[in-house]
Design a protein around this motif. Structure first.
Motif, PDB file in Angstrom:
ATOM      1  N   PHE A  97     -11.865  -4.253   7.479  1.00  9.05           N
ATOM      2  CA  PHE A  97     -12.598  -3.580   8.551  1.00  9.05           C
ATOM      3  C   PHE A  97     -11.733  -2.604   9.327  1.00  9.05           C
ATOM      4  CE2 PHE A  97     -16.874  -4.473   8.744  1.00  9.05           C
ATOM      5  CZ  PHE A  97     -17.151  -5.810   8.531  1.00  9.05           C
ATOM      6  N   THR A  98     -10.459  -2.964   9.525  1.00 10.72           N
ATOM      7  CA  THR A  98      -9.611  -2.083  10.321  1.00 10.72           C
ATOM      8  C   THR A  98      -8.807  -1.144   9.439  1.00 10.72           C
ATOM      9  OG1 THR A  98      -7.854  -3.732  10.338  1.00 10.72           O
ATOM     10  CG2 THR A  98      -9.385  -3.744  12.182  1.00 10.72           C
ATOM     11  N   ASP A  99      -9.174  -1.097   8.163  1.00  7.15           N
ATOM     12  CA  ASP A  99      -8.557  -0.138   7.255  1.00  7.15           C
ATOM     13  C   ASP A  99      -7.059  -0.366   7.092  1.00  7.15           C
ATOM     14  OD1 ASP A  99      -8.676   3.471   6.830  1.00  7.15           O
ATOM     15  OD2 ASP A  99      -9.381   1.860   5.534  1.00  7.15           O
ATOM     16  N   ASN A 100      -6.624  -1.624   7.347  1.00  2.19           N
ATOM     17  CA  ASN A 100      -5.227  -1.986   7.119  1.00  2.19           C
ATOM     18  C   ASN A 100      -5.104  -2.655   5.769  1.00  2.19           C
ATOM     19  OD1 ASN A 100      -3.721  -1.132   9.308  1.00  2.19           O
ATOM     20  ND2 ASN A 100      -4.320  -2.862  10.567  1.00  2.19           N
ATOM     21  N   LYS A 101      -3.876  -2.939   5.365  1.00  3.16           N
ATOM     22  CA  LYS A 101      -3.684  -3.586   4.062  1.00  3.16           C
ATOM     23  C   LYS A 101      -4.274  -4.988   4.152  1.00  3.16           C
ATOM     24  CE  LYS A 101       0.574  -1.011   4.195  1.00  3.16           C
ATOM     25  NZ  LYS A 101       1.999  -1.030   4.457  1.00  3.16           N
ATOM     26  N   PRO A 102      -5.363  -5.270   3.419  1.00  3.52           N
ATOM     27  CA  PRO A 102      -6.074  -6.540   3.598  1.00  3.52           C
ATOM     28  C   PRO A 102      -5.246  -7.760   3.182  1.00  3.52           C
ATOM     29  CG  PRO A 102      -7.338  -5.027   2.198  1.00  3.52           C
ATOM     30  CD  PRO A 102      -6.037  -4.379   2.464  1.00  3.52           C
ATOM     31  N   PHE A 103      -4.453  -7.645   2.129  1.00  2.19           N
ATOM     32  CA  PHE A 103      -3.682  -8.817   1.704  1.00  2.19           C
ATOM     33  C   PHE A 103      -2.601  -9.142   2.721  1.00  2.19           C
ATOM     34  CE2 PHE A 103      -5.520 -10.142  -2.131  1.00  2.19           C
ATOM     35  CZ  PHE A 103      -5.996  -9.015  -2.802  1.00  2.19           C
ATOM     36  N   ARG A 104      -2.012  -8.083   3.282  1.00  5.42           N
ATOM     37  CA  ARG A 104      -1.000  -8.332   4.310  1.00  5.42           C
ATOM     38  C   ARG A 104      -1.659  -8.951   5.542  1.00  5.42           C
ATOM     39  NH1 ARG A 104       3.291  -3.989   6.835  1.00  5.42           N
ATOM     40  NH2 ARG A 104       1.914  -3.799   8.615  1.00  5.42           N
ATOM     41  N   SER A 105      -2.856  -8.475   5.876  1.00  5.88           N
ATOM     42  CA  SER A 105      -3.571  -9.028   7.026  1.00  5.88           C
ATOM     43  C   SER A 105      -3.914 -10.492   6.799  1.00  5.88           C
ATOM     44  CB  SER A 105      -4.848  -8.214   7.271  1.00  5.88           C
ATOM     45  OG  SER A 105      -5.595  -8.794   8.302  1.00  5.88           O
ATOM     46  N   ALA A 106      -4.319 -10.828   5.557  1.00  5.39           N
ATOM     47  CA  ALA A 106      -4.632 -12.225   5.245  1.00  5.39           C
ATOM     48  C   ALA A 106      -3.395 -13.089   5.442  1.00  5.39           C
ATOM     49  CB  ALA A 106      -5.134 -12.331   3.801  1.00  5.39           C
ATOM     50  N   PHE A 107      -2.278 -12.616   4.941  1.00  9.15           N
ATOM     51  CA  PHE A 107      -1.028 -13.362   5.059  1.00  9.15           C
ATOM     52  C   PHE A 107      -0.631 -13.551   6.522  1.00  9.15           C
ATOM     53  CE2 PHE A 107       3.044 -14.960   4.030  1.00  9.15           C
ATOM     54  CZ  PHE A 107       3.972 -14.346   4.855  1.00  9.15           C
ATOM     55  N   GLU A 108      -0.692 -12.467   7.289  1.00 10.30           N
ATOM     56  CA  GLU A 108      -0.281 -12.534   8.703  1.00 10.30           C
ATOM     57  C   GLU A 108      -1.163 -13.498   9.483  1.00 10.30           C
ATOM     58  OE1 GLU A 108      -0.540  -8.459   9.876  1.00 10.30           O
ATOM     59  OE2 GLU A 108       1.547  -8.015   9.360  1.00 10.30           O
ATOM     60  N   THR A 109      -2.477 -13.444   9.230  1.00  8.47           N
ATOM     61  CA  THR A 109      -3.415 -14.306   9.956  1.00  8.47           C
ATOM     62  C   THR A 109      -3.144 -15.780   9.647  1.00  8.47           C
ATOM     63  OG1 THR A 109      -5.062 -12.548   9.760  1.00  8.47           O
ATOM     64  CG2 THR A 109      -5.855 -14.707  10.422  1.00  8.47           C
ATOM     65  N   ALA A 110      -2.908 -16.070   8.357  1.00 12.84           N
ATOM     66  CA  ALA A 110      -2.606 -17.447   7.990  1.00 12.84           C
ATOM     67  C   ALA A 110      -1.260 -17.877   8.575  1.00 12.84           C
ATOM     68  CB  ALA A 110      -2.594 -17.591   6.470  1.00 12.84           C
ATOM     69  N   LEU A 111      -0.317 -16.956   8.626  1.00  9.78           N
ATOM     70  CA  LEU A 111       1.013 -17.275   9.155  1.00  9.78           C
ATOM     71  C   LEU A 111       0.959 -17.638  10.630  1.00  9.78           C
ATOM     72  CD1 LEU A 111       4.017 -17.352   8.275  1.00  9.78           C
ATOM     73  CD2 LEU A 111       4.232 -15.044   9.199  1.00  9.78           C
ATOM     74  N   ILE A 112       0.153 -16.879  11.405  1.00 10.62           N
ATOM     75  CA  ILE A 112       0.001 -17.202  12.829  1.00 10.62           C
ATOM     76  C   ILE A 112      -0.539 -18.621  12.983  1.00 10.62           C
ATOM     77  CG2 ILE A 112      -1.233 -16.681  14.955  1.00 10.62           C
ATOM     78  CD1 ILE A 112      -1.200 -13.813  14.274  1.00 10.62           C
TER      79      ILE A 112
END
Lengths: 238, 238
Positions: free
Chosen positions: A206-221
């Motif tokens: 949705f935010t046009d960012n790298k989705p896999f990196r976003s998935a990783f970061e969200t899970a990491l938090i």
């Protein structure tokens, strides 16, 4: 505007992404809703609480969090609305009382872009002849304020609160069916991890960012938050 | 710019309030930090938990919440930074590849304010001669994006997280000294209510809103959140 220019504009589509207010609110709500109740539940499970206590704490936290975010968001949006109205009134008063100063401000804004006096003066004069357009110009280009939608405040609050609740129910659900918290936490971790990855991916798209990196970061938090909660809970209640 | 105009600008101070980023982050952090741990602790106290359990849950929640807000805020700010960089690159490419279209967009922006072709054309041409200024103009006036400060992301996250922790310690402190939660909760309510009123008042002063109304609203959110947490906790663990 000349037909030639209008044609150019019609044929050329600018692909700039602007995330909707609703998407942003859902992301805010679910982000915290998935993470904090999960970490709290995992932490308490590590401190040997029963599923009953974990659920009690978890549901209480989800309710409190949703209300705090929802009502807080509503009041913040209403405050922005009031702020815009007050700033607009002030600009309006200044346009009437000290028009030469306001005109000088328009000149200063345009001069920042290397536009010279003989080039911007016709624009300044054009604005002086149209007070309503002049006011809109100052609101947008001097103060950088967009006119807020009055219904947005309530809508935003509801979206955030509901998103937080839905997010929070995911990690808490296993505790509703499995009385031993030490067992339930395993399911909670798996379910929440999957949810964090999926949601993080969606957020990235949705935010046009790298989705896999976003998935990783969200899970990491989520992992860091629950590790901290787990560690502190064990320290306080071994 | 002509000296006369500069003089007018120097003598006239516009009193427009722009809340600092730091103040906004402190408000975000303390708002939730005061409210959610308080409500969680009060709710668990009502469900007959010991101060030890309340503290365990409360501290775990504060840690998880601070990490979620802090890291979440950091990633969101970094995402905005990346977004700005991408949009700027896109505009830059378009200025090089399709300058006539971009010039038409400048015309369209100014035309919205009733400015006519013979008035805005010198401005459009002035921008075309200065590509860097043209780019800045499009970023601000077409896309409405401000250039974000790269260090702001980390600074913002730290501020929010620390504010949340400090806010959360206020309602939890009584439980550290009073082992019976049913006793500790009374002190927690009093201390947190005062803190909510004081903080709400400060928030109102900083955002130029009615401070007494802000104090009342902030305390009311705390009261509603804790009532909901209390009710749900009693329902799940009578």
């Amino acid at each position: 505007m000349e037909p030639e220019k209008q044609t150019l504009l019609n044929h050329h589509t600018e692909k700039h992404f602007t995330a909707g207010e609703v998407v942003r609110d859902i992301i805010i709500g679910v982000s915290d809703g998935l993470t904090v109740p999960f970490a709290l539940a995992a932490g308490l499970s590590g401190a040997n609480a029963t599923s009953s206590i974990v659920l009690t704490a978890g549901i209480a936290e989800v309710a409190a969090g949703a209300i705090s975010m929802g009502l807080g968001g509503y009041l913040a949006a209403k405050s922005e609305s009031d702020h815009y109205a007050r700033e607009m009134k002030r600009e309006q008063d200044e346009i009437i009382a000290v028009p030469d100063t306001e005109a000088a401000e328009v000149a200063e804004i345009l001069a920042q872009y290397g536009i010279e006096a003989h080039e911007y003066t016709p624009v300044v004069n054009a604005l002086r002849r149209r007070p309503q357009a002049w006011l809109d110009f100052m609101m947008k280009f001097e103060l950088g304020l967009e006119k807020p939608d009055p219904r947005r405040a309530l809508h935003s609050a509801m979206t955030i609160a509901i998103s937080y609740i839905l997010g929070g129910l995911v990690p808490l659900a296993p505790y509703m069916f499995i009385p031993r918290a030490a067992e339930a936490v395993v399911f909670s971790v798996v379910v929440t991890l999957v949810a964090l990855l999926v949601f993080g991916y969606a957020k990235g798209r949705f935010t046009d960012n790298k989705p896999f990196r976003s998935a990783f970061e969200t899970a990491l938090i989520g992992a860091i938050a629950s590790a901290a909660a787990f560690g502190l809970a064990k320290a306080f209640h071994p």
